[in-house]
Design a protein around this motif. Structure first.
Motif, PDB file in Angstrom:
ATOM      1  N   LEU A  44       0.925  -1.265   0.040  1.00  0.00           N
ATOM      2  CA  LEU A  44      -0.264  -0.030  -0.033  1.00  0.00           C
ATOM      3  C   LEU A  44       0.717   1.453  -0.143  1.00  0.00           C
ATOM      4  O   LEU A  44       0.508   2.089  -0.885  1.00  0.00           O
ATOM      5  N   GLU A  45       2.050   1.310   0.881  1.00  0.00           N
ATOM      6  CA  GLU A  45       3.261   2.649   0.689  1.00  0.00           C
ATOM      7  C   GLU A  45       3.175   2.626  -0.780  1.00  0.00           C
ATOM      8  O   GLU A  45       3.645   3.523  -0.893  1.00  0.00           O
ATOM      9  N   ARG A  46       4.139   1.701  -1.436  1.00  0.00           N
ATOM     10  CA  ARG A  46       4.475   1.503  -2.472  1.00  0.00           C
ATOM     11  C   ARG A  46       3.121   2.010  -3.660  1.00  0.00           C
ATOM     12  O   ARG A  46       4.089   2.692  -4.597  1.00  0.00           O
ATOM     13  N   ALA A  47       2.675   1.715  -3.533  1.00  0.00           N
ATOM     14  CA  ALA A  47       1.355   2.246  -4.407  1.00  0.00           C
ATOM     15  C   ALA A  47       1.114   3.347  -4.207  1.00  0.00           C
ATOM     16  O   ALA A  47       0.982   4.190  -5.309  1.00  0.00           O
ATOM     17  N   LYS A  48       1.102   3.852  -3.082  1.00  0.00           N
ATOM     18  CA  LYS A  48       0.395   5.657  -2.899  1.00  0.00           C
ATOM     19  C   LYS A  48       1.695   6.083  -2.981  1.00  0.00           C
ATOM     20  O   LYS A  48       1.492   7.254  -3.451  1.00  0.00           O
ATOM     21  N   ALA A  49       3.457   5.446  -3.138  1.00  0.00           N
ATOM     22  CA  ALA A  49       4.513   6.590  -4.171  1.00  0.00           C
ATOM     23  C   ALA A  49       3.970   6.613  -5.249  1.00  0.00           C
ATOM     24  O   ALA A  49       4.935   7.287  -6.066  1.00  0.00           O
ATOM     25  N   LEU A  50       3.971   5.547  -6.211  1.00  0.00           N
ATOM     26  CA  LEU A  50       3.510   6.571  -6.973  1.00  0.00           C
ATOM     27  C   LEU A  50       2.259   7.152  -7.899  1.00  0.00           C
ATOM     28  O   LEU A  50       2.066   7.298  -9.582  1.00  0.00           O
ATOM     29  N   GLY A  51       1.738   7.219  -7.104  1.00  0.00           N
ATOM     30  CA  GLY A  51       0.721   8.497  -7.038  1.00  0.00           C
ATOM     31  C   GLY A  51       0.738   9.157  -6.017  1.00  0.00           C
ATOM     32  O   GLY A  51       1.100   9.710  -5.394  1.00  0.00           O
ATOM     33  N   ASP A  52      -0.490  10.229  -6.268  1.00  0.00           N
ATOM     34  CA  ASP A  52      -1.473  11.134  -5.139  1.00  0.00           C
ATOM     35  C   ASP A  52      -2.026  10.714  -4.784  1.00  0.00           C
ATOM     36  O   ASP A  52      -2.602  11.223  -3.453  1.00  0.00           O
ATOM     37  N   TYR A  53      -2.882   9.564  -4.843  1.00  0.00           N
ATOM     38  CA  TYR A  53      -4.130   9.415  -4.315  1.00  0.00           C
ATOM     39  C   TYR A  53      -4.911   7.853  -5.160  1.00  0.00           C
ATOM     40  O   TYR A  53      -4.303   7.559  -5.283  1.00  0.00           O
ATOM     41  N   LEU A  54      -4.499   6.885  -3.602  1.00  0.00           N
ATOM     42  CA  LEU A  54      -5.174   5.908  -3.155  1.00  0.00           C
ATOM     43  C   LEU A  54      -6.167   5.344  -2.678  1.00  0.00           C
ATOM     44  O   LEU A  54      -6.824   5.985  -1.542  1.00  0.00           O
TER      45      LEU A  54
END
Length: 133
Positions: free
Chosen positions: A21-31
């Motif tokens: 989840l943290e890595r997914a969020k780091a790929l964008g602005d809004y998770l």
């Protein structure tokens, strides 16, 4: 704003879930996170989750990296979920590599490496039979 979406059961929450989840969020602005319903998990895995969907929603929504959470009721509605949430990127664990490529016409698709040596299924097996570890 880059909107990222991911899906999972997130039962027996562990560090592997936090990492993805943290890595997914780091790929964008809004998770945005789709949490599998109890019935969907029963259909997918042949068992209900240990934690109820309400509890799993609460756990996921409490994470500071997660901006929005919803219940995923059907695997067949992934394209609709992506469109409805206006996601530009779909992130999944690499155990699903290639299985979501059909959505590349709707958004980018990225498969992230899983955290080694941890899985919900493994944790459940150890709890059921501590001698199995």
């Amino acid at each position: 704003m880059k909107r990222v979406i991911t899906f999972g059961t997130f039962d027996i929450f562990h560090v592997g879930h936090i990492n993805i989840l943290e890595r997914a969020k780091a790929l964008g602005d809004y998770l945005i996170v789709g949490v599998s319903s109890d019935d969907l998990n029963l259909y997918k895995k042949g068992r209900k989750p240990v934690y109820s969907e309400a509890d799993r929603l609460k756990i996921i929504s409490s994470m500071k990296c997660v901006d929005e959470v919803f219940i995923e009721h059907s695997l067949e509605l992934k394209a609709e979920y992506i469109k409805d949430h206006q996601a530009q990127l779909l992130v999944m664990g690499d155990d699903w590599a290639g299985r979501f490529d059909q959505f590349k016409h709707l958004c980018d698709v990225v498969y992230l490496k899983r955290t080694p040596s941890i899985s919900t299924t493994e944790i459940i097996e150890v709890v059921r039979d501590p001698s199995s570890k």
